[in-house]
Motif scaffolding. Structure first.
Motif, PDB file in Angstrom:
ATOM      1  N   MET A   1       0.704  -1.254  -0.193  1.00 17.68           N
ATOM      2  CA  MET A   1      -0.009   0.088   0.144  1.00 17.68           C
ATOM      3  C   MET A   1       0.845   1.141   0.146  1.00 17.68           C
ATOM      4  SD  MET A   1      -3.106  -1.502  -0.233  1.00 17.68           S
ATOM      5  CE  MET A   1      -4.294  -0.530   0.256  1.00 17.68           C
ATOM      6  N   GLN A   2      -0.425   2.218  -0.596  1.00 19.87           N
ATOM      7  CA  GLN A   2       0.810   3.483  -0.491  1.00 19.87           C
ATOM      8  C   GLN A   2       0.344   4.584   0.467  1.00 19.87           C
ATOM      9  OE1 GLN A   2       1.869   6.336  -4.138  1.00 19.87           O
ATOM     10  NE2 GLN A   2       0.355   4.436  -4.915  1.00 19.87           N
ATOM     11  N   ALA A   3       1.572   5.642   1.257  1.00 26.60           N
ATOM     12  CA  ALA A   3       1.072   7.068   1.802  1.00 26.60           C
ATOM     13  C   ALA A   3       0.637   8.191   0.443  1.00 26.60           C
ATOM     14  CB  ALA A   3       2.013   7.871   2.397  1.00 26.60           C
ATOM     15  N   LYS A   4      -0.614   8.442  -0.164  1.00 21.17           N
ATOM     16  CA  LYS A   4       0.422   9.160  -1.330  1.00 21.17           C
ATOM     17  C   LYS A   4      -1.064  10.117  -1.125  1.00 21.17           C
ATOM     18  CE  LYS A   4      -0.906   7.943  -6.252  1.00 21.17           C
ATOM     19  NZ  LYS A   4      -1.252   9.230  -6.790  1.00 21.17           N
TER      20      LYS A   4
ATOM     21  N   ASN B   1      -7.757  15.297  -1.086  1.00 15.98           N
ATOM     22  CA  ASN B   1      -8.125  14.769   0.132  1.00 15.98           C
ATOM     23  C   ASN B   1      -8.599  15.451   0.875  1.00 15.98           C
ATOM     24  OD1 ASN B   1      -7.842  11.922  -1.058  1.00 15.98           O
ATOM     25  ND2 ASN B   1      -6.047  12.106  -0.704  1.00 15.98           N
ATOM     26  N   PRO B   2      -8.689  15.274   1.860  1.00 17.00           N
ATOM     27  CA  PRO B   2      -9.392  16.457   3.265  1.00 17.00           C
ATOM     28  C   PRO B   2      -8.107  16.211   3.688  1.00 17.00           C
ATOM     29  CG  PRO B   2     -11.354  14.753   3.267  1.00 17.00           C
ATOM     30  CD  PRO B   2     -10.581  14.406   2.075  1.00 17.00           C
ATOM     31  N   ASN B   3      -7.664  15.174   4.135  1.00 21.26           N
ATOM     32  CA  ASN B   3      -6.248  15.551   4.746  1.00 21.26           C
ATOM     33  C   ASN B   3      -5.459  15.064   4.034  1.00 21.26           C
ATOM     34  OD1 ASN B   3      -7.422  13.228   4.027  1.00 21.26           O
ATOM     35  ND2 ASN B   3      -7.392  11.314   5.948  1.00 21.26           N
ATOM     36  N   ILE B   4      -5.316  15.171   2.372  1.00 16.05           N
ATOM     37  CA  ILE B   4      -4.262  15.721   1.603  1.00 16.05           C
ATOM     38  C   ILE B   4      -3.439  14.028   1.422  1.00 16.05           C
ATOM     39  CG2 ILE B   4      -1.692  16.541   0.424  1.00 16.05           C
ATOM     40  CD1 ILE B   4      -4.322  18.609   1.245  1.00 16.05           C
TER      41      ILE B   4
ATOM     42  N   ILE C   1     -11.699   3.834  10.307  1.00 14.00           N
ATOM     43  CA  ILE C   1     -10.350   4.446  10.556  1.00 14.00           C
ATOM     44  C   ILE C   1     -11.343   6.596   9.878  1.00 14.00           C
ATOM     45  CG2 ILE C   1      -8.714   7.101  11.517  1.00 14.00           C
ATOM     46  CD1 ILE C   1      -7.621   4.134  11.746  1.00 14.00           C
ATOM     47  N   ASP C   2     -11.961   7.047  10.058  1.00 14.53           N
ATOM     48  CA  ASP C   2     -12.441   8.622   9.490  1.00 14.53           C
ATOM     49  C   ASP C   2     -11.612   9.368   7.995  1.00 14.53           C
ATOM     50  OD1 ASP C   2     -15.003   8.081   9.756  1.00 14.53           O
ATOM     51  OD2 ASP C   2     -14.384  10.085  11.732  1.00 14.53           O
ATOM     52  N   ASN C   3     -11.816   8.703   6.560  1.00  9.04           N
ATOM     53  CA  ASN C   3     -11.629   9.502   5.672  1.00  9.04           C
ATOM     54  C   ASN C   3      -9.527   8.534   5.460  1.00  9.04           C
ATOM     55  OD1 ASN C   3     -13.074  10.985   4.869  1.00  9.04           O
ATOM     56  ND2 ASN C   3     -12.246  12.455   5.899  1.00  9.04           N
ATOM     57  N   PHE C   4      -9.335   7.495   6.075  1.00 11.27           N
ATOM     58  CA  PHE C   4      -7.990   6.694   5.888  1.00 11.27           C
ATOM     59  C   PHE C   4      -7.827   6.284   4.355  1.00 11.27           C
ATOM     60  CE2 PHE C   4      -4.042   4.810   7.611  1.00 11.27           C
ATOM     61  CZ  PHE C   4      -3.545   5.404   7.847  1.00 11.27           C
ATOM     62  N   VAL C   5      -8.098   5.627   4.225  1.00 16.24           N
ATOM     63  CA  VAL C   5      -8.602   4.775   3.021  1.00 16.24           C
ATOM     64  C   VAL C   5      -8.742   5.255   2.295  1.00 16.24           C
ATOM     65  CG1 VAL C   5      -8.400   2.050   2.044  1.00 16.24           C
ATOM     66  CG2 VAL C   5      -8.345   2.359   4.186  1.00 16.24           C
TER      67      VAL C   5
ATOM     68  N   ASP D   1     -13.882  10.774  -0.795  1.00 11.41           N
ATOM     69  CA  ASP D   1     -14.329  10.677  -2.652  1.00 11.41           C
ATOM     70  C   ASP D   1     -12.937  10.951  -3.319  1.00 11.41           C
ATOM     71  OD1 ASP D   1     -16.970   9.613  -3.182  1.00 11.41           O
ATOM     72  OD2 ASP D   1     -17.781  11.759  -3.177  1.00 11.41           O
ATOM     73  N   GLU D   2     -12.714   9.603  -4.579  1.00  8.94           N
ATOM     74  CA  GLU D   2     -11.118  10.315  -4.704  1.00  8.94           C
ATOM     75  C   GLU D   2     -10.765  11.585  -4.979  1.00  8.94           C
ATOM     76  OE1 GLU D   2      -8.285   9.963  -7.071  1.00  8.94           O
ATOM     77  OE2 GLU D   2      -9.278  10.133  -8.651  1.00  8.94           O
ATOM     78  N   GLY D   3      -9.696  11.678  -4.034  1.00  6.60           N
ATOM     79  CA  GLY D   3      -9.251  12.927  -4.136  1.00  6.60           C
ATOM     80  C   GLY D   3      -8.399  13.537  -5.485  1.00  6.60           C
ATOM     81  N   GLY D   4      -8.244  13.154  -6.864  1.00  2.37           N
ATOM     82  CA  GLY D   4      -7.590  13.700  -8.020  1.00  2.37           C
ATOM     83  C   GLY D   4      -8.760  14.621  -8.680  1.00  2.37           C
ATOM     84  N   ARG D   5     -10.101  13.962  -8.515  1.00  6.20           N
ATOM     85  CA  ARG D   5     -11.331  14.413  -8.985  1.00  6.20           C
ATOM     86  C   ARG D   5     -11.740  15.786  -8.329  1.00  6.20           C
ATOM     87  NH1 ARG D   5      -7.911  13.294 -11.753  1.00  6.20           N
ATOM     88  NH2 ARG D   5      -8.121  11.878 -14.161  1.00  6.20           N
ATOM     89  N   PHE D   6     -12.165  14.544  -7.267  1.00 10.15           N
ATOM     90  CA  PHE D   6     -13.267  15.494  -5.417  1.00 10.15           C
ATOM     91  C   PHE D   6     -12.155  16.698  -4.590  1.00 10.15           C
ATOM     92  CE2 PHE D   6     -15.350  12.177  -8.109  1.00 10.15           C
ATOM     93  CZ  PHE D   6     -16.602  12.649  -8.192  1.00 10.15           C
ATOM     94  N   PHE D   7     -13.003  17.595  -4.846  1.00 10.64           N
ATOM     95  CA  PHE D   7     -12.244  18.741  -3.720  1.00 10.64           C
ATOM     96  C   PHE D   7     -13.227  17.990  -2.349  1.00 10.64           C
ATOM     97  CE2 PHE D   7     -11.857  22.785  -1.563  1.00 10.64           C
ATOM     98  CZ  PHE D   7     -10.808  22.753  -1.136  1.00 10.64           C
ATOM     99  N   HIS D   8     -12.486  17.376  -0.797  1.00 10.31           N
ATOM    100  CA  HIS D   8     -13.014  17.324   0.216  1.00 10.31           C
ATOM    101  C   HIS D   8     -14.443  16.258   0.172  1.00 10.31           C
ATOM    102  CE1 HIS D   8     -10.720  20.793   1.988  1.00 10.31           C
ATOM    103  NE2 HIS D   8      -9.619  19.347   1.679  1.00 10.31           N
ATOM    104  N   SER D   9     -14.875  15.921  -1.508  1.00 13.31           N
ATOM    105  CA  SER D   9     -16.097  15.308  -0.690  1.00 13.31           C
ATOM    106  C   SER D   9     -15.633  14.210  -0.326  1.00 13.31           C
ATOM    107  CB  SER D   9     -16.488  15.033  -1.925  1.00 13.31           C
ATOM    108  OG  SER D   9     -17.135  14.641  -2.330  1.00 13.31           O
TER     109      SER D   9
END
Lengths: 498, 498
Positions: B132-135, B140-143, B229-233, B438-446
């Motif tokens: 897995m990757q820390a990307k 992403n709300p938490n980048i 955990i919220d917004n982790f994976v 949602d996918e942080g490459g397309r969605f902003f803090h969704s």
């Protein structure tokens, strides 16, 4: 029937058990049954001839300007119906990395609505019968063919053409009047239809059904016999019949608890089949001796869908390059592909009594065929992942060979893989060989030779990356999820399974 | 493990047998394993924090005219990249007979190419680990989130943006270097993407793999913990993990020869699970006590696809009615839907070091949730057949409730079916509740609340025609053939199965 307890039974007992003890769906028993309490096959043939005579019809080619209600739209020159419904013929611009040609324009049939192809089935004295129709279509080479109970476009049943509502349609629409046994969205031929799909339905009726003039009850065993006759069973019927789930979950489970060796040696199995048919049954049931597990086949399909790209731009028919329109034809400059023509039709038993319409005409016979051979003692079919411009899902599963239009007659270096094997097939390899025609509501006298060959199990072939050996059971699993194209389904329907 | 011989074994023996005797695929064992020979979950969390600190990044909203290489095309006002690659934002005009609104225009993301979302897996001492990757992704709300090994668009690996080729991509492209365990085309969210699909891949590697800075090996049991955990994976990882085939064919066959009662009473079963997890395992394996057989569920889906119509016309963004463009936003006049914004990004560990791009912003939290309840003692999930404008196949399977954007906050009469049950869920009904983005490459803090509720088996609900109770095993079968949308897959990935 209980293999685990070691009981071995004969065919009659099997049939009895099969329908009574288990929740058998009746398809297999019907396929085993040629005896029909309503009529023998001989009487049926006489009846069918009488239907031909009872229904006068004249189909003749006409120039486009004699088309009634159909016209070339001003701006686009698309060929359309004045209602705005039915199909229209427009153009597409194709680019793809599949095959030898990477860009071309062509006309295509656009009919986005989903129609119903449906067969009513009913059990009489425990045997499942199918309500089939002697139906005329203007493009059938012999005009009348054995057809499903219902072939209804949405235009049909919303009655755009002000004709009669198709007979028996209510059994497919009203859930209180039937039990749905099959209801699958299946595609039409993607070379000529733009993402067209139909519901393929089989519904079981319990109430008494009125039998109108052009209809009769047949067992599946009888229909399988009729599939040995050239151009007798129409394409829509073959498409619906390909969806028949022969093997109930119960039979499958019972088989799993036996080894293949024991199964082959059981009296039961010896009695119900022999030769190629016996091999087909094994291929339908056996999940242990398959060449590749289904998951791997799905992975391979994903790879093919990802590798091959298809870009379709819808364009006006007037902008389709390399095609020309004459008074009577829209054709490719090489004449090697289909052409669009117009016909006038007069008939007595059609929803409306006379009409004109466009049809597609093929320049010559095509050939569709499956290569089969035994792998691990189980018959496998060589399927082809292939891209067609109008396909719904980029890549569809085709038979080993599917060459429409005269392409198989051209010089040898242009021939698609494996075609040679069909052209030069020796009689001992041929397991099925019949002429079948395309849907006569859209195609004019379009016919394909349908062949199934069995190669020696030692035969070694070079398999291109878009081909794969699969068992019949795997084909049925893929068919259920709409991966098979119409050619592949048509061939599968012709298999006399038991 | 052999039920037929009546042997009952404990958990440790089961694990041993399961991996050694049968052709077990290792996923179930990995899901049962939280012990990681490389790092505990605590150490992993410290490492993850260190990756966050190691990678500087700044994401800030900018006006559209500060976008670099992106611009509004003159004629259409579509938002495009100067390379002509990547995604573009254009318009569609939708008409449909599904839902309360039958016609509307909206912007949509068009990116017809098929990308790869892939996870490398490798067995160490018999236990399957996932790389897995820390990307970071700008939206992403938490980048930084836990992501698959590879997220590659075709632009990525054909290197349109002249950045680095994604690490590890070779293992997904070169067949000699890995064994493909999962390769499925799965869809993106059809409300915002036009027929977008990605390959979801899991490949097994035998050779030694270099571990780069932002990567680490985790067991599936550890990942399941992190899904609490919220917004982790991230969404892509959840999509790939939803495809994991937990139950090997061998386990399934062994189960079939046992009655459910015996299975429930076996020591084996008592040991490996309890409570809701135990129920999920039954629902995954049991095919006998399902509410409807799979064939009937497929028939129902066909009916939904035939009943609901969708017409999509692609239009220039400038012609999209009811939407307006300001200096910094493209938004609906009601502000109830998503908007398009632009951001500038600076980051150290991204393929290129700084860039600007458009993102989609949701007005508020959404809610996606499955209702579950026991039918015939087996947990069933209430799935929803729903049409979205960008869907690949008209209708996709959604969770019971999927209301993006602030819709679940609006007045009660507009609420979709069953939402009430989630809003007023009592703690004893809640089996899962976490925020996922949602996918942080397309969605902003969704972000969406993900919930799974279990109702009492006696609960009686009015089920609209486009909803259906299915077992978890049936869901996995449908997922394999790409019937499930991203929301449904995301929820399934969160299930801590064992």
């Amino acid at each position: 029937m209980n293999f685990q307890k070691g009981k071995i039974k004969g065919r009659q007992e099997f049939l009895k058990d099969y329908s009574e003890e288990s929740k058998e769906n009746g398809f297999l028993r019907s396929a085993l049954t040629e005896k029909n309490q309503f009529q023998t096959l001989e009487k049926f043939m006489l009846w069918f001839e009488s239907r031909k005579k009872a229904n006068r019809f004249i189909v003749k080619q006409i120039p486009f300007d004699k088309l009634d209600k159909w016209y070339f739209e001003n701006e686009t020159q698309n060929l359309i119906h004045e209602s705005g419904k039915f199909f229209k013929i427009k153009g597409i611009r194709v680019s793809t990395n599949f095959g030898a040609i990477d860009k071309w324009d062509q006309p295509i049939i656009d009919q986005p609505e989903i129609g119903i192809l449906g067969i009513i089935t009913k059990k009489f004295d425990g045997v499942r019968y199918f309500l089939m129709q002697a139906k005329m279509e203007p493009g059938n080479p012999n005009i009348i063919q054995l057809s499903p109970t219902v072939q209804a476009t949405k235009s049909n049943y919303t009655q755009v053409h002000k004709g009669k509502r198709p007979l028996y349609l209510e059994f497919f629409i009203d859930k209180m009047r039937s039990k749905i046994l099959v209801d699958q969205l299946q595609t039409e031929y993607g070379g000529i239809f733009l993402k067209k799909r139909n519901r393929n339905m089989i519904v079981e009726v319990e109430e008494d059904v009125s039998i109108y003039d052009d209809f009769c009850w047949l067992t599946l065993g009888q229909i399988k016999k009729l599939l040995l006759i050239d151009n007798f069973v129409n394409m829509d019927a073959r498409s619906v019949l390909s969806c028949v789930p022969f093997i109930s979950q119960e039979l499958e489970k019972q088989y799993e608890s036996l080894s293949l060796e024991n199964f082959l040696q059981s009296e039961l199995f010896k009695n119900i089949s022999e030769g190629f048919k016996r091999d087909l049954l094994i291929s339908l049931i056996d999940k242990k001796n398959v060449h590749k597990p289904l998951a791997e086949i799905l992975n391979w399909l994903t790879e093919m869908k990802s590798k091959y790209e298809l870009k379709i731009e819808e364009i006006p028919l007037k902008d389709v390059s390399d095609w020309m329109r004459t008074e009577r034809e829209i054709k490719h400059k090489t004449k090697q592909f289909f052409s669009v023509i117009a016909v006038a039709v007069q008939a007595g038993n059609r929803e409306i009594t006379s009409w004109t319409q466009p049809l597609l005409k093929q320049p010559s016979y095509g050939l569709v065929g499956f290569l089969t051979k035994k792998i691990n003692r189980v018959i496998h079919f060589l399927i082809q992942a292939r891209l067609e411009p109008g396909s719904f899902n980029i890549v569809e599963i085709n038979p080993t060979v599917a060459c429409n239009n005269a392409r198989y007659r051209v010089q040898q270096q242009d021939r698609p893989p494996f075609l040679e094997l069909f052209i030069n097939a020796s009689p001992i390899q041929i397991r099925y060989s019949t002429i079948q025609s395309d849907e006569g509501g859209r195609f004019f006298h379009s016919q394909n030779k349908h062949m199934i060959l069995e190669l020696d199990s030692s035969a070694s072939l070079d398999i291109p990356e878009n081909y794969m050996w699969v068992s019949l059971g795997q084909i049925m699993e893929l068919l259920k999820h709409s991966y098979l194209n119409i050619d592949a389904r048509g061939l599968i329907s012709c298999l006399g399974l038991i």
